[in-house]
Enzyme design. Sequence first.
Site, PDB file in Angstrom:
ATOM      1  N   GLU A 156      33.004  34.591  48.495  1.00 48.62           N
ATOM      2  CA  GLU A 156      34.431  34.231  48.657  1.00 48.62           C
ATOM      3  C   GLU A 156      35.033  34.678  49.984  1.00 48.62           C
ATOM      4  OE1 GLU A 156      36.792  35.068  45.180  1.00 48.62           O
ATOM      5  OE2 GLU A 156      35.706  33.575  44.015  1.00 48.62           O
TER       6      GLU A 156
ATOM      7  N   GLU B  23      30.151  31.200  39.934  1.00 44.43           N
ATOM      8  CA  GLU B  23      31.151  31.804  39.042  1.00 44.43           C
ATOM      9  C   GLU B  23      31.995  30.704  38.418  1.00 44.43           C
ATOM     10  OE1 GLU B  23      33.619  35.039  40.564  1.00 44.43           O
ATOM     11  OE2 GLU B  23      31.981  35.704  41.856  1.00 44.43           O
TER      12      GLU B  23
HETATM   13  C1  BG6 Z   1      36.160  35.980  41.956  1.00 45.34           C
HETATM   14  C2  BG6 Z   1      35.350  37.146  42.447  1.00 45.34           C
HETATM   15  O1  BG6 Z   1      37.264  35.899  42.788  1.00 45.34           O
HETATM   16  O2  BG6 Z   1      36.758  36.023  40.729  1.00 45.34           O
HETATM   17  C3  BG6 Z   1      35.032  38.183  41.397  1.00 45.34           C
HETATM   18  O3  BG6 Z   1      34.186  36.747  43.113  1.00 45.34           O
HETATM   19  C4  BG6 Z   1      36.218  38.340  40.474  1.00 45.34           C
HETATM   20  O4  BG6 Z   1      34.691  39.370  42.059  1.00 45.34           O
HETATM   21  C5  BG6 Z   1      36.466  37.023  39.766  1.00 45.34           C
HETATM   22  O5  BG6 Z   1      36.099  39.377  39.540  1.00 45.34           O
HETATM   23  C6  BG6 Z   1      37.619  37.056  38.782  1.00 45.34           C
HETATM   24  O6  BG6 Z   1      38.783  37.529  39.402  1.00 45.34           O
HETATM   25  P1  BG6 Z   1      39.576  38.774  38.851  1.00 45.34           P
HETATM   26  O7  BG6 Z   1      40.617  39.033  39.862  1.00 45.34           O
HETATM   27  O8  BG6 Z   1      40.135  38.374  37.539  1.00 45.34           O
HETATM   28  O9  BG6 Z   1      38.611  39.896  38.726  1.00 45.34           O
END
Ligand code: BG6
Length: 466
Positions: A162, A365
């Site tokens: 990211e 993700e």
């Molecule tokens: C992505 C990241 O932005 O989203 C992760 O790569 C992150 O590290 C995930 O945990 C979910 O976001 P958040 O802010 O809910 O942890």
Amino acid sequence: MPKKINDNFLWGASTSAYQFEGGYNADRKGLSVQDVRNNYPEGTTNFEVASDHYNKWKEDVKMMSELGLKSYRFSISWTRILPNGRGDINKKGLEFYNNLINELIKYNITPIVTIYHFDLPDKLDKDGGWHNKNIIEDFLNYSKILFENFGDRVNHWLTINEQNIMILFGEIVGIKIPETENKIKYLYQINHNMMVAQAKVINLCHKTLSNSKIGPAPNIACVYPGTSKPIDNLAAFNMKVMRNWFYLDTCVFGRYNKLVLNYLRENNSMFEYTIEEMNEINSAKPDFIAFNYYTSSTAIFPFSDKLFDEMPSQQKIKSVKGMYQQVKNDNLNKTDFGWEIDAIGFRNTLRELYDRYNLPLLITENGIGGYDKIDNNYQIHDQYRIKYYKEHIKQMKIAILQDNIDIIGYNPWSAFDLVSTHEGVKKRYGFIYVDREDFDLKECKRYKKDSFYWYKNLIENNANEL
Ligand code: BG6
């Protein structure tokens, strides 16, 4: 046209080192920017123990195999390998990841390794971090150590997680900007340095590891215009370019997107670059595009900062003066943490990515954060998560079977509960519950959620029933 999803499809799950491992100073690990952070929102824990994976890695891999994972996407902690970010190598760090990789392979789980996921060595940060061009060689040296030590078994590499979120919304993931600096120029200089570093690492990977594939891993989301007014369509286009294409055009086509360069020049914020650096960027070609998708975005032409202030945290990808302003989309439901849920947006995003770049896609993700409760029988009924995955995987399946998009794998966030980037442990994402609270560590025992059994079944039948 394929009739079913390929048998080699990488049904997996994802984590990152600082959010999952804990052991923040164990066995000579150095501190990262995440370890020295002190701006946690009230009621939110730090990353010191996280999910205690550093001690429980063996039982964790066993649970992953029970889940039926074909792949596991995790990141390596730079300061576990190089406590000072450069120089002295920590043997214990190499040993930890060697053990983890060997254990995964023992269970036929393909390791997908992110080289860098938000956890810059604090020592390098104090030396200017990503803004100092010296970091390009540091990142290259660190990557070289990973390739030399793990490249015989790891064939899937991701460079930087990211990068676009770090530039657009960096404060929550550890990017600091000195107050004296021109903020826009400072951030885009960081971006350029990352681009050069990434290019060098891609080239090194191709030169030294003949069986490996490597790609970037930005967060990509389709962008809708908030109304059918032509000016809002223009704003949505601006956002699409500034949020998505700027990063991938550079990596795939080897050139910076002109719309963003114009914006930087108009704002006296052009970053410093050399011809050699641009040649390096141009010479490096990724093998695939990995990306993270949680939610779509909606934009209008900017008229006030008020709407922006009302947005929930991570959706608040900053509105950009004169370019776009992100707004809520009333057509979409929201998660408990205010993120809009948009499964068709996932298919839209896959189509746009494939149409523009024509490279295989790897989903690194996708998932939903919520408040999970464990009952007296140690069961966790996370039906809302199953619903989210059903809808998103269905759309991905249409993208593969109908739109004919080449997708290598799907690695949702996250395999286990872990610590959110800025909303603590209470915001749970895992198929596997980790029994701890933000300020009560308990024993971090693992329990399978309903979604665990659902996903296991889905993997077993290769999503045929969806
Ligand atoms: C992505 C990241 O932005 O989203 C992760 O790569 C992150 O590290 C995930 O945990 C979910 O976001 P958040 O802010 O809910 O942890």
